[in-house]
Design an enzyme around this catalytic site. Structure first.
Site, mmCIF file in Angstrom:
data_model
loop_
_atom_site.group_PDB
_atom_site.id
_atom_site.type_symbol
_atom_site.label_atom_id
_atom_site.label_comp_id
_atom_site.label_asym_id
_atom_site.label_seq_id
_atom_site.Cartn_x
_atom_site.Cartn_y
_atom_site.Cartn_z
ATOM 1 N N ARG A 56 0.827 -1.211 0.000
ATOM 2 C CA ARG A 56 0.000 0.000 0.000
ATOM 3 C C ARG A 56 0.860 1.260 0.000
ATOM 4 O O ARG A 56 0.622 2.179 -0.781
ATOM 5 C CB ARG A 56 -0.865 0.044 1.250
ATOM 6 C CG ARG A 56 -1.947 -0.975 1.273
ATOM 7 C CD ARG A 56 -2.291 -1.297 2.728
ATOM 8 N NE ARG A 56 -3.115 -2.492 2.796
ATOM 9 C CZ ARG A 56 -4.424 -2.476 2.805
ATOM 10 N NH1 ARG A 56 -5.061 -1.332 2.772
ATOM 11 N NH2 ARG A 56 -5.109 -3.591 2.843
ATOM 12 N N THR A 57 1.820 1.295 0.904
ATOM 13 C CA THR A 57 2.657 2.493 1.006
ATOM 14 C C THR A 57 3.437 2.701 -0.293
ATOM 15 O O THR A 57 3.554 3.816 -0.788
ATOM 16 C CB THR A 57 3.611 2.373 2.205
ATOM 17 O OG1 THR A 57 2.849 2.105 3.368
ATOM 18 C CG2 THR A 57 4.405 3.636 2.418
ATOM 19 N N LYS A 85 23.290 -10.598 -0.975
ATOM 20 C CA LYS A 85 24.695 -11.010 -1.072
ATOM 21 C C LYS A 85 25.549 -10.361 0.010
ATOM 22 O O LYS A 85 26.766 -10.482 -0.010
ATOM 23 C CB LYS A 85 25.258 -10.637 -2.450
ATOM 24 C CG LYS A 85 24.534 -11.287 -3.603
ATOM 25 C CD LYS A 85 25.023 -10.693 -4.934
ATOM 26 C CE LYS A 85 24.013 -10.954 -6.054
ATOM 27 N NZ LYS A 85 24.101 -9.932 -7.109
ATOM 28 N N ARG A 106 11.878 1.935 2.849
ATOM 29 C CA ARG A 106 11.182 1.192 3.906
ATOM 30 C C ARG A 106 12.146 0.094 4.323
ATOM 31 O O ARG A 106 12.678 -0.625 3.477
ATOM 32 C CB ARG A 106 9.910 0.570 3.320
ATOM 33 C CG ARG A 106 9.272 -0.443 4.230
ATOM 34 C CD ARG A 106 8.183 0.232 4.993
ATOM 35 N NE ARG A 106 7.356 -0.685 5.735
ATOM 36 C CZ ARG A 106 6.148 -0.356 6.167
ATOM 37 N NH1 ARG A 106 5.640 0.814 5.884
ATOM 38 N NH2 ARG A 106 5.459 -1.183 6.891
ATOM 39 N N HIS A 134 7.042 6.540 10.843
ATOM 40 C CA HIS A 134 6.381 6.449 9.542
ATOM 41 C C HIS A 134 5.759 7.827 9.317
ATOM 42 O O HIS A 134 4.556 7.994 9.370
ATOM 43 C CB HIS A 134 5.324 5.339 9.598
ATOM 44 C CG HIS A 134 4.742 4.990 8.262
ATOM 45 N ND1 HIS A 134 5.242 5.469 7.074
ATOM 46 C CD2 HIS A 134 3.698 4.194 7.929
ATOM 47 C CE1 HIS A 134 4.524 4.974 6.082
ATOM 48 N NE2 HIS A 134 3.579 4.201 6.579
#
Ligand SMILES: [Zn+2]
Lengths: 308, 152
Positions: A56-57, A85, A106, A134
């Site tokens: 959603r974000t 890696k 994020r 957030h």
């Protein structure tokens, strides 16, 4: 405050003036969008680095960038990148900034966005760092309230649910402290707002009530902000089972509410708001999702220096 | 043993007094005095003290530590006093004080903090001095009391 090149990492970095300015720009963009596509960010590239998935974000940011006329590159899980890696976050950021003009990140670790911003020359926007911040969620929450009521001052706002672990309600409460509002903190005993936050809010002059009684409180409210009780935030299952499903917003509860009461929720919901509420005038949560786009457009445009 | 033998005076350098007993090693580590060019060290440990009961003393010969440098030890030795010695005489004396920003000394107690996983110096800002409360620059968590001592 000069917005060009600015990082957006934490609500703590904002002043009231910053917030007000941003909300005004978002409002302007929302109006402009009605007339047709915009091209403020033509030729600009946003990189969305989602080290953990949050569809959603990510979609909201991507939509915002496209609506500004820019384009988007990125990834949405760490396993598909060289991070797997063993590449450091700093190296990933230094690489990606060669391809883009602004970064949205994020990350599951707290502080990752701050570190990314220190490494990158281009602006970095935090789209969630672990259980820390957030900020764009808080800004779009404020924007939604402002659009629905014409302003924030003078409102009585209830925050309901997991006030102990809920990141969204912590930063929303801190941002609301800039305004002249009355707060009701409604939660099960076990999930009360942390002491230090309540003290800070009171110290900043807010009237704060703490209660477990949703039914008795609902007639007072202009806004009811509902949050989900998130199983994964609980240190042990037993504690979770004690509070799970301890409240639900439904039509019978809303009978006692003001006609103008608006119900908000950061979504996704589970069962804390009954779907029958969706069709009432009280439901503001889908409008809240929509608000994410103009608010993120404003942030991207200001950070890129293409809006002012 | 006469007091003067335990706490010998040095000709030139810095004497850090009133370190909590047992903490001298941490002090010299934080100040980087364990490096080859750190200066000659004289350590007195478990010395009786009116203020602390028992204390450690660190003497650094031939080096004058600045107030800013020495303030780095304020978290583990908040009562420490620093004497600058020239020609066997104390020419300057000051108490340590906690700097506004603490970099690279304290690790963040939040296991999910990026500073515990990436190549970066942990950094804290003072939130309050009395009682001492610090906030991690990265994860924004606050640290106080025992947690500070446990993560030094
Ligand atoms: Zn931290």
């Amino acid at each position: 405050m000069d917005w060009k090149g600015r990082d957006v990492i934490s609500v703590r970095d904002f002043s009231k003036g910053d917030i007000e300015f941003l909300l005004k720009v978002a409002e302007r963009l929302e109006e402009e969008l009605k007339k047709g596509p915009l091209d403020y960010a033509r030729g600009k590239i946003l990189a969305t680095l989602f080290f953990e998935p949050s569809t959603r974000t990510r979609l909201s940011f991507e939509s915002a960038m496209h609506r500004l006329g820019g384009s988007v590159i990125g990834f949405s899980s760490a396993s598909s990148t060289s991070v797997k890696k063993g590449e450091s976050l700093a190296d990933t950021i230094k690489t990606v900034e060669q391809y883009s003009d602004v970064i949205v990140i994020r990350h599951p670790m707290e502080g990752a966005a701050r570190l990314a911003a220190e490494v990158a020359e281009i602006p970095v926007i935090n789209a969630g760092d672990g259980s820390n911040q957030h900020p764009t969620q808080t800004l779009l929450d404020l924007y939604t309230i402002k659009r629905a009521f014409g302003g924030i001052d003078g409102l009585t706002i209830g925050l309901l649910g997991d006030l102990k672990y809920g990141r969204t309600v912590h930063s929303l409460a801190e941002a609301l402290a800039f305004y002249d509002v009355e707060l009701y903190l409604i939660s099960p005993e076990l999930l009360r707002m942390p002491r230090y936050i309540v003290e800070e809010l009171r110290g900043r002059g807010l009237t704060v009530h703490e209660t477990t009684d949703l039914e008795g409180t609902i007639p007072e409210l202009d806004v009811l902000y509902v949050t989900r009780i998130q199983r994964e935030r609980f240190p042990d299952e037993e504690e979770y089972l004690k509070v799970k499903g301890s409240y639900q917003v439904n039509l019978s509860l809303l009978k006692n509410a003001k006609e103008t009461l608006r119900v908000m929720h950061p979504l996704p919901r589970v069962d804390e708001i009954h779907p029958e509420v969706d069709r009432t005038e009280h439901a503001l949560y889908f409008r809240q999702v929509f608000s994410g786009v103009p608010v993120r457009m404003a942030l991207l445009g200001l950070a890129l220096g293409v809006l002012g | 043993m006469p007091e003067s033998l335990k706490i010998e005076v040095i000709p030139e350098g810095t004497v850090i007094d009133h370190i909590p007993a047992g903490k001298w090693l941490k002090v010299v580590e934080i100040l980087g005095l364990t490096k080859p060019n750190g200066g000659t060290l004289l350590i007195a440990s478990n010395v009786p003290s009116k203020k602390l009961g028992r204390k450690d003393i660190v003497k650094v010969e031939g080096r004058y530590l600045s107030e800013e440098e020495v303030n780095k030890i304020a978290l583990i030795a908040p009562m420490a006093t620093v004497n600058i010695v020239r020609d066997y005489k104390i020419v300057e004396k000051f108490k340590v004080s906690i700097p506004d920003e603490i970099v690279g000394i304290l690790t963040c107690p939040n296991p999910n903090c990026v500073s515990n996983h990436e190549y970066v110096l942990p950094k804290f800002r003072i939130e309050s001095r009395e009682p001492l409360k610090l906030r991690c620059h990265y994860c924004e968590r606050t640290v106080e009391g025992e947690e500070i001592l446990g993560n030094l």
